[in-house]
Design an enzyme around this catalytic site. Structure first.
Site, mmCIF file in Angstrom:
data_model
loop_
_atom_site.group_PDB
_atom_site.id
_atom_site.type_symbol
_atom_site.label_atom_id
_atom_site.label_comp_id
_atom_site.label_asym_id
_atom_site.label_seq_id
_atom_site.Cartn_x
_atom_site.Cartn_y
_atom_site.Cartn_z
ATOM 1 N N GLU A 77 0.800 -1.219 0.000
ATOM 2 C CA GLU A 77 0.000 0.000 0.000
ATOM 3 C C GLU A 77 0.832 1.268 0.000
ATOM 4 O OE1 GLU A 77 -2.526 -0.661 3.361
ATOM 5 O OE2 GLU A 77 -4.164 -1.341 2.073
ATOM 6 N N LYS A 293 -9.481 21.706 46.361
ATOM 7 C CA LYS A 293 -9.160 20.279 46.159
ATOM 8 C C LYS A 293 -7.780 20.127 45.535
ATOM 9 C CE LYS A 293 -12.744 19.685 43.514
ATOM 10 N NZ LYS A 293 -13.330 21.024 43.621
ATOM 11 N N GLU A 317 -8.100 19.104 33.984
ATOM 12 C CA GLU A 317 -8.804 20.365 33.788
ATOM 13 C C GLU A 317 -7.862 21.516 33.515
ATOM 14 O OE1 GLU A 317 -11.386 20.718 37.139
ATOM 15 O OE2 GLU A 317 -13.059 19.842 36.048
ATOM 16 N N ARG A 455 -10.173 4.377 56.563
ATOM 17 C CA ARG A 455 -10.126 2.951 56.884
ATOM 18 C C ARG A 455 -8.874 2.637 57.689
ATOM 19 N NH1 ARG A 455 -11.864 0.824 51.024
ATOM 20 N NH2 ARG A 455 -14.117 0.868 51.317
#
Lengths: 569, 106
Positions: A77, A293, A317, A455
């Protein structure tokens, strides 16, 4: 996956196992447990633009670079110069390989209009060319891209079919490991059904568009004599070449660490029972817009880098430069870590790829860079079916856990109190969940941090106010009084009021003390006066007594004088 | 066949043909025989035939873009023409070599 690995070697007493040729394509070798069948042809089929040619080239280039296997690329090709240009962007220098006799590129040009068929023919010419190319450099690897072009270029498909069968036999006889590419056909794997002739290994490439996002996927349809991963696996084509990402769920058998690392904010460490996060845990920081954050994430990364650990920051972001600038404004200098090579940013728009692809990319970056902490900021940028997003994150969390990487995910949550389904699903994957909220009262907003879960450690249940200062995040003790939690100026005002009350109480006491003192002084003076009075009275009395004696003496003397004068002889 | 006289020929009228074969197979031998016969019939005295056996000189295959064998290439006069097969279909050979118009070939 592990089951399949063990199934691969059922017993050592059998005939020698199938030898495999590593493709050099990360991931593909993993899911085929070693590579393509050695000395046999493999069919790679897919629609236009799937990356068949790139797979082929990568197979040859890596084979030459990593294993010293010379290769032949027979292209039906693209011309050699086109091919060279096309793969130069991947850092492959075909001309150099050709010059070093590590690669032969043979462009086979077939124009049906230029060829007149007059009688029976065979493809011995092609065989001779291929054989000659293989023999010239001692090739171990061959790629035929795309062999079906023969059908377009030549008439008499019956002859072609029998010749193709012979071609594959020829390749086997030559002992080369070959990749034969073919176009995807309607209702069958390839347009001309050549999967019929290649029976050892068939790999299907796919390029699917879902919700305007394209994901490339690969599936090993068959692999005779070997087990293989049966799922569809995403793969990437980018400046690093082809990467297949077999996403193995690590299960829940990963090692756990009881080592604790700092969250990067002293006050937050203090709220956690073990003074930080367990290494290898997943931390979710959720909060509404502008709650800091990213700043919390950057503090975490800053602390990690300051300890000399490698960090990887996935920004979905903001660009890396933007994150660095913004964090600079709160006194977190990420650039120095970046310069020191401890921090790497990977920024991409969430819509650039599908979830699978993002995960795949992150997985690859994690593998390449081998960080000890990562940040994904934010996971809420991934829009899509919750199930899919959730599965993606679960696997990412698994990848991190299995490698002992501490991962911090930020998530933009809606301002309301109610938890969205997505949040609920995600939160169950996380070991520590820190909620950042904006408390609105008295015409102002104040940032409050709380630990929803941690936890394996006790943690403060208190809401803690924090401020984004020019030297990072600072935790402020929250005023907890009879009226509830007060923050911001309300807290300051309340504290001022309390200080005033205290002051005035102090003032009153001082005043009372002064009055008492005065009274005491007065009383003491009175006592002194009375005493003085008494003393003067006493003196009077004494004086009167003495006078009396004098008078008596005088009177006696007078009397004796008078008797003398009267002549009382 | 009078059509041969309509062939657009080179100035000197020479037709240079090269036949690629791979070994002395029945197809190769048939092609060589068919070609010689056709040339004698249509190009007597003004043709040259060069037979290339790719089994002997495989390095020549790529240069002339040989895929199928036997392949007959008309090198002169230009443009280059190629015919594949054992040349048993004389009419297709003549069409392929531009010796008769394409439309008359069925």
């Amino acid at each position: 996956m592990t089951d399949q690995v063990s199934a691969q070697n059922p017993g050592a007493h059998k005939a020698p196992p199938l030898r495999k040729t590593p493709t050099g394509i990360a991931g593909l070798d993993a899911l085929t447990f070693g590579g393509l069948p050695e000395g046999r042809p493999t069919l790679m089929c897919g629609a236009a633009g799937c990356g068949k040619t790139l797979f082929g080239i990568t197979f040859l280039v890596k084979g030459s670079e990593d294993h010293g296997d010379p290769g032949v690329f027979m292209s039906f090709e693209e011309r050699q110069d086109e091919l060279t240009t096309n793969v130069a962007s991947l850092g492959f220098d075909l001309d150099d390989l050709i010059a070093r006799k590590k690669l032969v590129v043979d462009y086979v040009r077939l124009e049906r209009g230029e060829i007149e068929q007059a009688g029976d023919y065979d493809l011995e010419g092609l065989f001779v060319r291929l054989g000659h190319a293989i023999d010239t450099i001692g090739a171990k690897r061959v790629v035929l891209d795309t062999v079906e072009a023969l059908f377009a270029g030549l008439e008499d498909s019956a002859t072609l079919r029998s010749e193709l069968r012979r071609l594959f036999a020829f390749l086997k006889a030559k002992g080369v490991t070959a990749i034969v590419t073919a176009e995807r056909g309607e209702g069958q794997l390839t347009r001309y059904g050549i999967e019929e002739y290649v029976s050892d290994c068939v790999i299907l490439l796919d390029n699917r568009v879902i919700d305007q996002v394209t994901t490339r996927r690969l599936r090993v349809i068959k692999y005779r004599g070997s087990s293989h991963g049966t799922n569809e696996y995403p793969f990437l084509i980018d400046e690093q070449g082809v990467t297949v990402l077999p996403i193995t769920s690590a299960g829940l058998a990963h090692e756990v660490s009881s080592e604790v690392i700092s969250a990067g904010v002293a006050g937050l460490d203090a709220m956690l029972g073990r003074h930080g996060y367990y290494r290898g845990s997943s931390v979710l920081v959720s909060g509404s817009a502008g709650t800091g954050k990213s700043t919390l994430a950057a503090s975490f990364v800053d602390a990690a880098c300051a300890r000399g650990e490698r960090s990887l920051y996935f920004a979905f972001e903001e660009s890396a430069a933007q994150v660095i600038r913004n964090m600079g404004s709160v006194g977190i200098d990420l650039q120095r870590h970046r310069d020191a090579g401890l921090l790497v940013f990977e920024a991409a728009r969430p819509s650039l790829y599908g979830f699978e692809m993002h995960l795949a990319r992150m997985h690859r970056d994690i593998e390449t860079y081998n960080p000890s902490v990562i940040v994904v900021d934010p996971i809420s940028a991934f829009r899509g079916p919750a199930v899919e997003v959730n599965a993606t994150l679960l696997r990412l969390a698994d990848i991190c856990k299995s490698r002992g990487i501490t991962a911090l995910f930020t998530s933009l949550s809606s301002t309301g109190d109610a938890m969205t389904d997505g949040e609920r699903d995600v939160s169950s994957l996380m070991d520590i969940w820190i909620a950042l909220t904006d408390l609105e009262a008295n015409g102002e907003r104040n940032r409050v941090l709380s630990l929803l879960k941690a936890r394996g450690m006790s943690h403060s249940k208190q809401l803690r106010e924090y401020r984004l200062t020019d030297h990072g995040i600072e935790m402020v003790p929250v005023y907890v009084g009879p009226d509830g939690v007060l923050t911001g100026t309300a807290r300051v005002a309340q504290e001022a009021r309390e200080r005033e009350a205290e002051q005035s109480r102090q003032d009153r006491i001082t005043a009372r003390r002064r009055v008492l003192e005065r009274r005491r002084v007065a009383v003491e003076r009175q006592i002194a006066e009375l005493q003085a009075e008494l003393e003067s009275e006493e003196a009077e009395v004494t004086r009167m007594g003495e006078q009396d004696e004098v008078d008596a003496t005088n009177r006696h003397a007078d009397r004796s004088l008078m008797s003398t004068l009267r002549g009382d002889l | 066949m009078s059509a041969a006289h309509d062939v657009p020929l080179d100035d000197d009228g020479q037709v240079h043909l090269r036949l690629y074969v791979a070994g002395q197979t029945p197809k190769s031998l048939a092609a060589i025989a068919n070609l010689k016969r056709l040339c004698e019939e249509h190009l007597a005295g003004r043709y040259t035939i060069e037979v290339v056996d790719l089994q002997v000189t495989p390095q020549l295959a790529a240069g002339d873009q040989i895929v199928a064998v036997p392949t007959l290439i008309r090198r002169l006069p230009p443009p280059l023409r190629r015919v594949i097969g054992d040349l048993s279909n004389a009419e297709r050979v003549l069409v392929g070599l531009d010796m008769i118009p394409r439309s008359s070939a069925t």
